[in-house]
Design a protein around this motif. Structure first.
Motif, PDB file in Angstrom:
ATOM      1  N   GLY A   1       0.037   9.862  -8.656  1.00 23.05           N
ATOM      2  CA  GLY A   1       1.016  10.213  -9.686  1.00 23.05           C
ATOM      3  C   GLY A   1       1.657   8.967 -10.269  1.00 23.05           C
ATOM      4  N   GLY A   2       0.919   7.849 -10.220  1.00 22.08           N
ATOM      5  CA  GLY A   2       1.467   6.577 -10.671  1.00 22.08           C
ATOM      6  C   GLY A   2       2.113   5.828  -9.512  1.00 22.08           C
ATOM      7  N   TYR A   3       2.573   4.622  -9.799  1.00 18.83           N
ATOM      8  CA  TYR A   3       3.198   3.821  -8.744  1.00 18.83           C
ATOM      9  C   TYR A   3       4.425   4.512  -8.180  1.00 18.83           C
ATOM     10  CZ  TYR A   3       0.412  -0.386  -8.858  1.00 18.83           C
ATOM     11  OH  TYR A   3      -0.612  -1.272  -8.698  1.00 18.83           O
ATOM     12  N   GLY A   4       4.548   4.503  -6.852  1.00 19.31           N
ATOM     13  CA  GLY A   4       5.719   5.082  -6.195  1.00 19.31           C
ATOM     14  C   GLY A   4       6.823   4.053  -6.074  1.00 19.31           C
ATOM     15  N   GLY A   5       7.997   4.522  -5.674  1.00 14.55           N
ATOM     16  CA  GLY A   5       9.117   3.610  -5.450  1.00 14.55           C
ATOM     17  C   GLY A   5       9.011   2.976  -4.074  1.00 14.55           C
ATOM     18  N   ASN A   6       9.875   1.991  -3.812  1.00 15.21           N
ATOM     19  CA  ASN A   6       9.909   1.418  -2.467  1.00 15.21           C
ATOM     20  C   ASN A   6      11.286   1.561  -1.841  1.00 15.21           C
ATOM     21  OD1 ASN A   6      11.368  -0.447  -3.822  1.00 15.21           O
ATOM     22  ND2 ASN A   6       9.930  -2.135  -3.572  1.00 15.21           N
ATOM     23  N   LEU A   7      12.078   2.475  -2.409  1.00  9.71           N
ATOM     24  CA  LEU A   7      13.390   2.772  -1.855  1.00  9.71           C
ATOM     25  C   LEU A   7      13.406   4.254  -1.501  1.00  9.71           C
ATOM     26  CD1 LEU A   7      16.084   1.328  -1.318  1.00  9.71           C
ATOM     27  CD2 LEU A   7      16.836   2.034  -3.600  1.00  9.71           C
ATOM     28  N   ALA A   8      13.679   4.553  -0.235  1.00  9.28           N
ATOM     29  CA  ALA A   8      13.651   5.947   0.229  1.00  9.28           C
ATOM     30  C   ALA A   8      14.895   6.698  -0.242  1.00  9.28           C
ATOM     31  CB  ALA A   8      13.566   5.964   1.758  1.00  9.28           C
ATOM     32  N   SER A   9      14.933   7.990   0.050  1.00 16.38           N
ATOM     33  CA  SER A   9      16.079   8.816  -0.363  1.00 16.38           C
ATOM     34  C   SER A   9      17.320   8.450   0.456  1.00 16.38           C
ATOM     35  CB  SER A   9      15.760  10.299  -0.162  1.00 16.38           C
ATOM     36  OG  SER A   9      15.549  10.574   1.208  1.00 16.38           O
TER      37      SER A   9
ATOM     38  N   TYR B   1       0.819  -1.214   0.000  1.00 15.73           N
ATOM     39  CA  TYR B   1       0.000   0.000   0.000  1.00 15.73           C
ATOM     40  C   TYR B   1       0.855   1.267   0.000  1.00 15.73           C
ATOM     41  CZ  TYR B   1       0.552   0.999   5.004  1.00 15.73           C
ATOM     42  OH  TYR B   1       1.055   1.321   6.235  1.00 15.73           O
ATOM     43  N   THR B   2       2.146   1.159   0.280  1.00 19.18           N
ATOM     44  CA  THR B   2       2.970   2.374   0.264  1.00 19.18           C
ATOM     45  C   THR B   2       3.449   2.732  -1.139  1.00 19.18           C
ATOM     46  OG1 THR B   2       4.971   1.133   0.763  1.00 19.18           O
ATOM     47  CG2 THR B   2       3.793   2.049   2.636  1.00 19.18           C
ATOM     48  N   THR B   3       3.207   1.870  -2.135  1.00 23.96           N
ATOM     49  CA  THR B   3       3.609   2.185  -3.501  1.00 23.96           C
ATOM     50  C   THR B   3       2.426   2.391  -4.442  1.00 23.96           C
ATOM     51  OG1 THR B   3       3.787  -0.155  -4.069  1.00 23.96           O
ATOM     52  CG2 THR B   3       5.791   0.921  -3.291  1.00 23.96           C
ATOM     53  N   ASP B   4       1.273   1.837  -4.116  1.00 27.45           N
ATOM     54  CA  ASP B   4       0.089   1.916  -4.970  1.00 27.45           C
ATOM     55  C   ASP B   4      -0.816   3.041  -4.460  1.00 27.45           C
ATOM     56  OD1 ASP B   4      -2.463   1.651  -6.066  1.00 27.45           O
ATOM     57  OD2 ASP B   4      -2.343  -0.521  -6.203  1.00 27.45           O
ATOM     58  N   PRO B   5      -0.999   4.119  -5.247  1.00 30.98           N
ATOM     59  CA  PRO B   5      -1.771   5.283  -4.764  1.00 30.98           C
ATOM     60  C   PRO B   5      -3.205   4.930  -4.363  1.00 30.98           C
ATOM     61  CG  PRO B   5      -0.713   5.768  -6.875  1.00 30.98           C
ATOM     62  CD  PRO B   5      -0.471   4.317  -6.595  1.00 30.98           C
ATOM     63  N   GLU B   6      -3.827   3.963  -5.037  1.00 35.35           N
ATOM     64  CA  GLU B   6      -5.212   3.608  -4.675  1.00 35.35           C
ATOM     65  C   GLU B   6      -5.261   2.937  -3.303  1.00 35.35           C
ATOM     66  OE1 GLU B   6      -7.429   1.729  -7.763  1.00 35.35           O
ATOM     67  OE2 GLU B   6      -7.016   3.339  -9.196  1.00 35.35           O
ATOM     68  N   LEU B   7      -4.278   2.107  -3.014  1.00 39.71           N
ATOM     69  CA  LEU B   7      -4.221   1.464  -1.696  1.00 39.71           C
ATOM     70  C   LEU B   7      -3.819   2.475  -0.614  1.00 39.71           C
ATOM     71  CD1 LEU B   7      -2.566  -1.979  -2.576  1.00 39.71           C
ATOM     72  CD2 LEU B   7      -4.977  -1.469  -2.223  1.00 39.71           C
ATOM     73  N   ILE B   8      -2.949   3.411  -0.986  1.00 36.58           N
ATOM     74  CA  ILE B   8      -2.589   4.498  -0.055  1.00 36.58           C
ATOM     75  C   ILE B   8      -3.862   5.268   0.315  1.00 36.58           C
ATOM     76  CG2 ILE B   8      -1.382   6.719   0.164  1.00 36.58           C
ATOM     77  CD1 ILE B   8       0.809   5.569  -1.692  1.00 36.58           C
ATOM     78  N   HIS B   9      -4.673   5.566  -0.703  1.00 34.64           N
ATOM     79  CA  HIS B   9      -5.907   6.318  -0.475  1.00 34.64           C
ATOM     80  C   HIS B   9      -6.843   5.544   0.453  1.00 34.64           C
ATOM     81  CE1 HIS B   9     -10.032   7.747  -1.725  1.00 34.64           C
ATOM     82  NE2 HIS B   9      -9.451   8.857  -1.321  1.00 34.64           N
ATOM     83  N   GLU B  10      -6.984   4.242   0.219  1.00 37.13           N
ATOM     84  CA  GLU B  10      -7.857   3.420   1.085  1.00 37.13           C
ATOM     85  C   GLU B  10      -7.414   3.511   2.537  1.00 37.13           C
ATOM     86  OE1 GLU B  10      -8.311  -0.716  -0.074  1.00 37.13           O
ATOM     87  OE2 GLU B  10      -8.784  -0.062  -2.121  1.00 37.13           O
TER      88      GLU B  10
END
Length: 206
Positions: free
Chosen positions: A174-182, A153-162
């Motif tokens: 803004g599309g799928y996010g990454g799973n590696l932080a800065s 859920y931390t990469t998929d905006p729809e699951l983040i929204h849920e």
């Protein structure tokens, strides 16, 4: 509210709506060049407290980053840096780095804390940077990842929204996010010390 934006050409009218939410003390989840971020207007104390509560942190203890449009903002929030440091920042940013500096007096006022350091981010993401540019000052931000655990859920905006729709005002898809932080780099001693290895490789810019 889930809002779709395209990084290559984000709709200006929609960006204005989101900036309006930020100006009214709203909290947004937005894409960066690494993981999705949880952000608010840096000048809104109530919004900062809301973000700290969502993350289960005390505002004065939290390690928030300041998301800037470019390097022109940062001199307001950090103590003076030397030219060689500035040159490396100029080469590395926008990019997947968080640089930690000694904070100027402006920062404790904003965070109502005795904070001595501040993390600066200029993400290589057009949505994030345009929001900051239109807002006119940095966005205070923290990543939505679960500490060191990356789950879907931390990469998929729809699951983040849920997961977050009851806690935040806007989730930007803004599309799928990454799973590696800065990559986090401590610059407080005048040297570049890597605190956390992440997406960015600083060696490319030294």
């Amino acid at each position: 509210m889930l809002i779709r934006l395209y990084e290559e050409n984000p709709n200006e009218r929609v960006l204005e709506q989101i900036v309006d939410v930020l100006k009214r003390g709203g909290i947004i989840i937005y894409p960066t060049d690494t993981v999705y971020g949880l952000g608010c207007d840096i000048t809104n104390q109530k919004a900062i407290e809301r973000i700290a509560k969502i993350r289960g942190l005390k505002p004065e203890k939290a390690n928030f980053s300041f998301i800037c449009y470019d390097l022109s903002h940062i001199s307001d929030y950090i103590k003076p840096i030397d030219n060689s440091t500035f040159r490396i920042l100029k080469k590395a940013l926008p990019g997947p780095f968080t640089f930690i500096f000694n904070a100027s007096h402006q920062v404790p006022k904003l965070l109502s804390s005795k904070k001595k350091t501040v993390g600066i981010r200029v993400p290589n993401n057009n949505i994030a940077r345009q929001l900051v540019k239109m807002l006119g000052n940095p966005i205070l931000s923290t990543s939505i990842r679960d500490d060191d655990e990356i789950i879907e859920y931390t990469t998929d905006p729809e699951l983040i929204h849920e997961k977050y729709e009851d806690k935040v005002d806007v989730v930007i898809d803004g599309g799928y996010g990454g799973n590696l932080a800065s990559t986090v780099i401590d610059c407080t001693s005048g040297e570049f010390e890597i605190v956390r290895e992440g997406k960015g490789n600083l060696e490319d810019y030294l």
